[in-house]
Each structure stands twice: as structure tokens, then as C-alpha cells.
Design a protein around this motif. Structure first.
Motif, short mmCIF file in Angstrom:
data_model
loop_
_atom_site.label_atom_id
_atom_site.label_comp_id
_atom_site.label_asym_id
_atom_site.label_seq_id
_atom_site.Cartn_x
_atom_site.Cartn_y
_atom_site.Cartn_z
N UNK A 1 6.64 -2.35 -8.11
CA UNK A 1 5.46 -2.77 -7.48
C UNK A 1 5.29 -1.62 -6.50
N UNK A 2 4.00 -1.04 -6.60
CA UNK A 2 3.34 0.03 -5.84
C UNK A 2 2.41 -0.61 -4.92
N UNK A 3 2.40 -0.29 -3.53
CA UNK A 3 1.17 -0.75 -2.71
C UNK A 3 0.22 0.26 -2.80
N UNK A 4 -0.98 -0.15 -3.30
CA UNK A 4 -2.11 0.63 -3.46
C UNK A 4 -3.31 0.50 -2.66
N UNK A 5 -4.04 1.29 -2.30
CA UNK A 5 -5.30 1.05 -1.57
C UNK A 5 -6.63 1.33 -2.49
N UNK A 6 -7.15 0.57 -3.34
CA UNK A 6 -8.24 0.94 -4.14
C UNK A 6 -9.58 0.83 -3.45
N UNK A 7 -10.51 1.16 -4.02
CA UNK A 7 -12.10 1.25 -3.36
C UNK A 7 -12.58 0.06 -2.57
N UNK A 8 -11.85 -1.05 -2.93
CA UNK A 8 -12.25 -2.44 -2.16
C UNK A 8 -11.77 -2.24 -0.55
#
Length: 317
Positions: A38-45
Motif C-alpha cells: 500500500x503506497x500513500x499517494x497525494x492525487x489532485x484532490x
């Protein structure tokens, strides 16, 4: 844990491999074929969340992990962030490894069906099975050779019966899967991973051709998409007294998070069951693949990431 991105390389026009290592050079936790990170991501939201990616490399290699990410056009932004923002040398926050798609321990023969990015866990499985001297065949479906990742790695696996099915239309794909799947013998196990339409077709074929359910294994990268007729619905939270509305294009999970309700979550695809919430009342529309029919009949749980309701939903939150 935090892992450093040691290398990024293109596999196809839309798929990149990311090699992850311990920043201090230490050994990484062991994993089994079929596992994911599980990778913590920071999408456009702007809201940090996690995405699950299958581990591709050898289970014997404790110095590096490899994942492959398909840039999903029109998705929720996680894959776009991985492709656009992540650079060599960056530190990524990682949970895992976890495994919801393990190999059967004593299978005599394993049949692997991969579609597109679904090759990632199956390549790891093929490596493990070949290394153990097991009988294994892998059927890889893709729209073109250039869109099929890890072709060279698969061709190099001695002992793997590899079959590539390229550029088939729907009818031809179904006919090919009927031949690939065949009829199950005692000790055979079938593994399927790929797009929802392929996976649904393969599971239906296996059932019709007599495969016992405990000899069929699958991993779904996305739940059934919402229909054009999805309607907004109201949610009452018993413990807090809050009332909120889930919009037509919004998930229950996102609505809860936006209102400060801390709901655990992981896959956002209705697969893992991390986001189960307690239901006190309402007409549910289950769209996950985690709950059993008996679970659904009980009516007291739902997966907040994909499932919906009609009218007013009451949660024990």
C-alpha cells in the motif's frame, strides 16, 4: 515504513516500474507471491490516500521491492501522481506487504490468466511456481505486444508454458479463455487477474466448465463501475447525529472522510474489506467482491468505497 525510490523505468507507454529499497540498505520484510504494497499517494484532490500495487520481483530478493503502475486515464489520480510526481531518490510511505491473493500450497498444476496490468502478481507467482518445479501455464491477454509489460522476463522463465493472446476482440477472447481454462482436474488451481470485464468472463467460464470454487482464485483491480442511474442518497450517523448527502458521482467513503469521519480504507475497489462500516438500516446496493452472500443477507455491513444505498442509509457511526 519509508522506502526510497532507487529506480524508475518504462515498461510500456503507460506502465512504469518502480524499484524501492530501504534507505539504510537493510533487508526488507519477506513476502509471498501474490502480495501487494500500500503506497500513500497525494492525487489532485489534495487528500492523501493509499493505493495497492502488486509486488512483481522475486520473493527471494530481500534488498528491493518492485511494483508496476499503470497510468489509468480518467482514474482518481493515484496512478497519475505516481507517474508525474515521483522521482528517483524520493521517499514513499509504504504499508505491507500484505497478501489477499496467495498461491494454493499444494497445487499439482496452476493455470494463470493475466489481462493487461494484471500480469504483475501472476509474474511473481510464475517465478515462484517455476522455481519450485511445479507445472504452470500462463495465458497473457493484451491489446498489442507493445502494451504488454514484462514480456522478456516471462520468456526467460524456463519451465513456464507461456501463451500470448494479442489483439483479440471480445468474442475471440471469450473463446480463447474457454480453451485456456478447460476442465479442472483434482489438484488444478486457476488464478485470474485483469480488467473487470475479463475477470467476470473468466470466472463465469470456470463455473460453467465445472471448476470447484475453492480451486479458482482472483484479484480484482476495480469494482463494477457505477451506473448512469446512480442517485444521491442521505446518510444518518447514529452516534454523532450528523446527516450528510452522498452525491451521484461521490462514494460513501469520500463523503464520510470529507465530513471528518475517520474510516479505515485501502484498495478503494471493494476488494479488501478495510472500509467496512456498520449498517443500522437502509436499502443497500452492494458492489464489492469482499462480502459473501451470507454477509450481505445479514444487512449489517457494507463496503463504503464502492457500495451505495437508496433513500436514507443509517450507519452506526
Amino acid at each position: 515504513m519509508q522506502l526510497r525510490v532507487q529506480a524508475i523505468r518504462p515498461l510500456t507507454a503507460d506502465i512504469r516500474a518502480f524499484e524501492l529499497v530501504d534507505p539504510a540498505g537493510g533487508l526488507l520484510p519477506a513476502f509471498e507471491a501474490g502480495a501487494h504494497l500500500k503506497v500513500r499517494v497525494s492525487p489532485g484532490s489534495g487528500l492523501a490516500t493509499t493505493r495497492s500495487y502488486s509486488l512483481v520481483g522475486s520473493t527471494q530478493d530481500r534488498l528491493r521491492y518492485e511494483i508496476a503502475v499503470l497510468h489509468l486515464r480518467g482514474g482518481q489520480g493515484g496512478s497519475a501522481w505516481m507517474h508525474r510526481a515521483v522521482q528517483v531518490g524520493d521517499l514513499l510511505e509504504i504499508d505491507g506487504p500484505s497478501n489477499a491473493f496467495p498461491l494454493a500450497p499444494q497445487a499439482d498444476r496452476s493455470v494463470l490468466l493475466a489481462g493487461g496490468i494484471g500480469i504483475t502478481p501472476l509474474l511473481c507467482m510464475a517465478r515462484e511456481l517455476v522455481g519450485a518445479g511445479r507445472q504452470v501455464e500462463l495465458h497473457y491477454f493484451g491489446r498489442s505486444p507493445d502494451a504488454m509489460a514484462y514480456r522478456a522476463e516471462l520468456q526467460a522463465l524456463r519451465g513456464l508454458a507461456l501463451h500470448a493472446w494479442v489483439g483479440l476482440d471480445v468474442d475471440a477472447s471469450v473463446a480463447a479463455m474457454q480453451r485456456c481454462i478447460g476442465n479442472a482436474a483434482l489438484g488444478d488451481h486457476l488464478y485470474v487477474c485483469g480488467p473487470a470485464a475479463m475477470l467476470d468472463a473468466a470466472l463465469g467460464i470456470a463455473a460453467r466448465q465445472g471448476w470447484p470454487a475453492d480451486q479458482v482464485h482472483h484479484e480484482r483491480f476495480g469494482a463494477a463501475p457505477g451506473g448512469a442511474g446512480d442517485e444521491a442518497f442521505t446518510v444518518d450517523l447514529l452516534l454523532s447525529g450528523q446527516r450528510l448527502v452522498v452525491g451521484q458521482q461521490q462514494t460513501l467513503l469520500d463523503a464520510l472522510l470529507a465530513h471528518g469521519v475517520d474510516v479505515a480504507h485501502d484498495c478503494r475497489a471493494g476488494i479488501c474489506g478495510s472500509c467496512l462500516v456498520p449498517v443500522a438500516g437502509g436499502q443497500l446496493q452492494h458492489r464489492d467482491t469482499f462480502l459473501t452472500e451470507d454477509d450481505r443477507a445479514g444487512g449489517d455491513l457494507m463496503c463504503a468505497c464502492v457500495s451505495r444505498a437508496t433513500g436514507v442509509l443509517t450507519l452506526d457511526l
